[in-house]
Design a protein around this motif. Structure first.
Motif, short mmCIF file in Angstrom:
data_model
loop_
_atom_site.label_atom_id
_atom_site.label_comp_id
_atom_site.label_asym_id
_atom_site.label_seq_id
_atom_site.Cartn_x
_atom_site.Cartn_y
_atom_site.Cartn_z
N GLU A 1 0.99 -1.13 0.11
CA GLU A 1 0.09 0.03 0.06
C GLU A 1 1.03 1.04 -0.01
O GLU A 1 0.39 2.14 -0.63
CB GLU A 1 -1.04 -0.03 1.25
CG GLU A 1 -2.09 -0.79 1.15
CD GLU A 1 -3.13 -0.85 2.14
OE1 GLU A 1 -3.51 0.58 2.53
OE2 GLU A 1 -3.55 -1.79 2.66
N ARG A 2 1.95 1.24 0.75
CA ARG A 2 2.80 2.62 0.83
C ARG A 2 3.39 2.63 -0.64
O ARG A 2 3.50 3.68 -1.17
CB ARG A 2 3.85 2.38 1.65
CG ARG A 2 3.74 2.42 3.21
CD ARG A 2 4.77 2.35 4.06
NE ARG A 2 4.52 1.89 5.17
CZ ARG A 2 5.17 0.75 5.96
NH1 ARG A 2 6.42 0.69 5.28
NH2 ARG A 2 4.95 0.27 6.92
N ALA A 3 3.80 1.41 -1.38
CA ALA A 3 4.20 1.73 -2.57
C ALA A 3 3.23 2.09 -3.61
O ALA A 3 3.51 2.99 -4.51
CB ALA A 3 4.88 0.22 -3.27
N MET A 4 2.22 1.53 -3.32
CA MET A 4 1.07 2.24 -4.51
C MET A 4 0.53 3.43 -4.28
O MET A 4 0.12 4.20 -5.17
CB MET A 4 -0.19 1.32 -4.01
CG MET A 4 -0.21 -0.07 -4.50
SD MET A 4 -1.71 -0.91 -4.61
CE MET A 4 -2.16 -1.14 -3.16
N THR A 5 0.98 4.10 -3.03
CA THR A 5 0.35 5.38 -2.89
C THR A 5 1.26 6.64 -3.64
O THR A 5 0.83 7.65 -3.70
CB THR A 5 0.29 6.05 -1.32
OG1 THR A 5 -0.10 4.63 -0.78
CG2 THR A 5 -0.58 7.07 -1.14
N GLU A 6 2.23 6.25 -4.46
CA GLU A 6 3.19 6.92 -5.16
C GLU A 6 2.54 7.70 -5.81
O GLU A 6 1.88 7.14 -6.76
CB GLU A 6 4.47 6.47 -5.52
CG GLU A 6 5.03 5.31 -4.67
CD GLU A 6 6.49 6.20 -4.11
OE1 GLU A 6 7.01 6.08 -3.12
OE2 GLU A 6 6.93 7.18 -5.09
#
Lengths: 630, 97
Positions: free
Chosen positions: A215-220
């Protein structure tokens, strides 16, 4: 195994060398019976060599002279090297092949004194070749011995490469098998297998952990493959000087529904983390009353951590000195300590007994330095306690804050607490009746512990909800200024008084420097910006978040916006860089706003503020002289 | 177990996400929000890829290991998080704003 073979080889070699030495010694003894002195000395030296060799289990000097002094890379003790150095006066260095004791001139001894440089042999560190898990052999550390360390290293490398080769081949073979097998059977796990996997604890952990990362990676939001050469239709989202923008809003259906946010704070170590505390959810009786969530700006949907508590958590902060610890004060008067490395229940808590607080703890603060710090807490029963974080069983000290000349009760019901930056002794408290008092933690020369009755800062007509001292930074020191916000719809600016003038009677009333009166609802919090000296923010019950800049205008805020759905906003906290403001609202949402360029101060801002403050001071004294109070 | 389901569901319901597949070490699919055949394809292909990537990383530096892999293609972005015995694969179309 290989080791044994090598050991055997070495032993044989050693035996050979010894034999060779013995032979040579006999050879030496025989042809030179005349030289009595020197054989004695050389033989004694040889005995020494033998002794050393036998003790250290290394081949002794004769091998050195045979192999030549070119064997610099090998591992030699200093003792044998010094033994080498003494014979050379009797032979030239280059002729390493000469047997011991042969004189270049027949007969008479002419000692040649040559200057010899002691060669310092570097002893290279013992090479520990440790096999990692992938190699199936179980070998311990491998210590190189003997003269051929280089060869041995080569050997090891070759062996390792071979084994690696073998392993890869094996893996290949396995994979071929697997692939061959898989199309034969149904390429699926059976439902039972699936279920069992899904229920296993490590699967749950895995899903939890990897989903957070994903999820952290997707929020970029930045598309790094963006092609700037193509013309795009501009999507202007520039932040000109005076606009603020919502960065993200944090809300979790499970944890923050029906609760309101009671406090927000930022982490000192990780600027993207913020912590928020919640009170109880009246509809969910079985869930814990107090919740603390740690949010990550890059992970908008779910909290990084969730901590529980038995009673509503009214105030929370990250520990200034330990990035893993979170401290909270509760409605029951307990102080709780959570650790991000542990689970969701508090790691330490204070007792619900007379030692600590028995009334709700509305404010906590940490003072001191990394090695000597205390947690200060105040509650509405008028006690201030100071604690050591590792010993929460009882407070280090308790102080009753009494204001004896109060008409009804001595004790002061404290709602907020403020320490000027850098101070550990004097602090200011805001009370439920609307006055601010200064208090001392310890008795010093000229002042007692407890409330300093010399001054009372009266100006508000309702409970004080927020008190914040100007943070100490920059070329000028404004740390004697503090802001208070109150339920009486105003925000006031005060200057602290420290030394009572001898002529003033006790209970002198101090009036605010300035009052900001544009609010149309209770003002719930006020905070100075940590980067700009003249900026502060306020949050109100009408859902408005306002940013003021004293250098631009002291009558109206510079920016004002309705946050979220217009519910009352409870708390405000600026991030360390002054650009982001975290706002906790009473509907359980935490909003993060970016104020953009406004947060960076210019060099003249300090001077301008100084001038503004001086103006305020002069108007105040002038006003007082004329009999007008604020 | 329902937490697991919920997490997967939440991940897959985010905007731009086309699917989530959870795979085990052998390339066998445990859960997938894509249709079964596509999910299986992703499972076998990605686990092979991860295995090769892991080996390459380990060979380059034996102290190192693979922690995350992101494949950017013209149409999608595939993110794979290998951890222990399992792999979690998420396919999304990145925001081009």
């Amino acid at each position: 195994m290989d080791r044994r073979e090598e050991l055997e080889k070495k032993r044989l070699k050693l035996a050979e060398l010894r034999r060779a030495r013995l032979e040579r010694r006999d050879a030496l003894m025989a042809p030179q019976p005349t030289r009595t002195s020197t054989p004695g000395s050389t033989s004694s030296r040889r005995d020494l060599d033998d002794l050393v060799a036998s003790l250290v289990d290394r081949p002794a000097t004769p091998t050195l002279t045979i192999d030549g002094s070119s064997d610099a890379g090998s591992d030699r003790g200093a003792t044998s090297s010094s033994a080498v150095m003494s014979p050379p006066p009797y032979q030239t260095e280059s002729q390493g092949g000469l047997p011991h004791g042969t004189l270049p001139f027949g007969g008479r001894l002419i000692p040649e004194f040559t200057s010899v440089e002691a060669v310092i042999f570097d002893i290279p560190p013992k090479e520990r070749v440790v096999y990692n898990k992938e190699v199936q052999t179980v070998e311990g550390s491998f210590e190189p011995q003997g003269p051929s360390e280089e060869e041995l290293r080569e050997q090891i490398k070759a062996e390792f490469a071979q084994e690696e080769q073998l392993r890869l081949e094996l893996l290949e073979a396995e994979r071929m098998e697997n692939e061959a097998v898989v199309p034969q059977e149904a390429p699926e796990l059976t439902d039972e297998e699936r279920k069992s996997i899904v229920q296993s604890a490590e699967f749950v952990d895995f899903v939890d952990h990897s989903s957070k990362i994903l999820e952290r990676a997707m929020t970029e939001k930045y598309d790094f493959m963006k092609d700037y050469t193509l013309g795009l239709d501009d999507d202007t989202e520039d932040l000109n000087g005076n606009r603020m923008r919502l960065v993200s809003s944090f809300h979790d259906d499970r944890w923050s529904k029906n609760r309101s946010v009671t406090d927000v704070g930022w982490s000192t170590k990780h600027p993207e983390l913020l912590v928020s505390s919640y009170n109880k959810n009246p509809l969910a009786v079985n869930e814990p009353d107090g919740i603390v969530c740690v949010w990550n700006i890059h992970l908008a949907d779910r909290p990084e951590f969730v901590f529980h508590s038995q009673s509503d958590v009214l105030t929370v902060r990250f520990s200034d000195f330990h990035p893993n610890l979170i401290i909270g004060g509760t409605y029951s008067g307990q102080i709780l300590l959570w650790d991000t490395r542990a689970k969701s229940l508090p790691v330490l808590k204070t007792h619900l007994s007379v030692g600590g607080h028995t009334h709700p703890v509305y404010a906590i603060d940490m003072v001191g330095t990394q090695n000597a710090h205390n947690l200060i807490s105040v509650s509405t029963d008028g006690t201030m306690c100071s604690w050591q974080l590792d010993m929460l069983a009882q407070p280090q000290e308790t102080l009753a804050l009494d204001y004896p000349s109060h008409p009804t009760t001595d004790e002061v019901a404290v709602t907020t607490l403020g320490f000027p930056d850098g101070e550990t002794n004097a602090f200011w408290v805001g009370t439920e009746e609307g006055s601010v008092y200064q208090a001392n933690r310890y008795a010093r020369a000229g002042s007692q512990a407890g409330i300093n009755i010399a001054y009372s800062y009266k100006g508000h007509f309702g409970p004080i909800t927020g008190l914040h001292f100007h943070p100490l930074f920059g070329p000028m020191d404004f740390s004697d200024l503090y802001l208070t916000s109150s339920v009486d719809w105003t925000v006031k600016l005060w200057r602290k008084r420290t030394h009572p003038k001898p002529a003033t009677p006790d209970n002198a009333v101090v009036h605010p420097l300035y009052s900001f009166e544009t609010a149309d609802d209770y003002v719930y919090d006020v905070k100075w910006s940590p980067t700009h000296p003249a900026i502060f923010g306020t949050v109100e019950g009408s859902g408005k978040f306002e940013v003021w800049n004293l250098n631009l205008d002291t009558e109206v805020p510079v920016m004002s916006t309705i946050v979220g759905a217009g519910k009352a906003l409870n708390k405000l906290s600026w991030s360390k860089d002054g650009r982001h403001a975290a706002i906790g609202s009473s509907d359980g949402h935490v909003y993060v706003y970016d104020i953009g360029e406004m947060a960076t101060p210019h060099a003249e801002d300090w001077n301008i503020l100084q001038r503004t403050v001086n103006e305020m001071i002069s108007t105040q004294t002038h006003g007082n002289a004329l009999g007008n109070d604020y | 177990m329902s937490e697991v389901e919920e997490t997967i569901r939440r991940l897959s319901s985010k905007k731009n996400v086309q699917g989530v597949v959870v795979v085990n070490q052998l390339g066998l699919m445990i859960r997938s929000t894509l249709e079964a055949s596509l999910g299986k394809q992703y499972a076998t292909l990605m686990s092979d890829l991860i295995r090769t990537a892991k080996q390459s990383v380990a060979q380059l530096d034996s102290q190192n290991e693979l922690t995350f892999m992101r494949i950017r293609t013209k149409k999608h972005e595939i993110m794979i998080c290998p951890e222990g015995e399992y792999l979690m694969i998420v396919i999304q179309t990145p925001d081009n704003s």
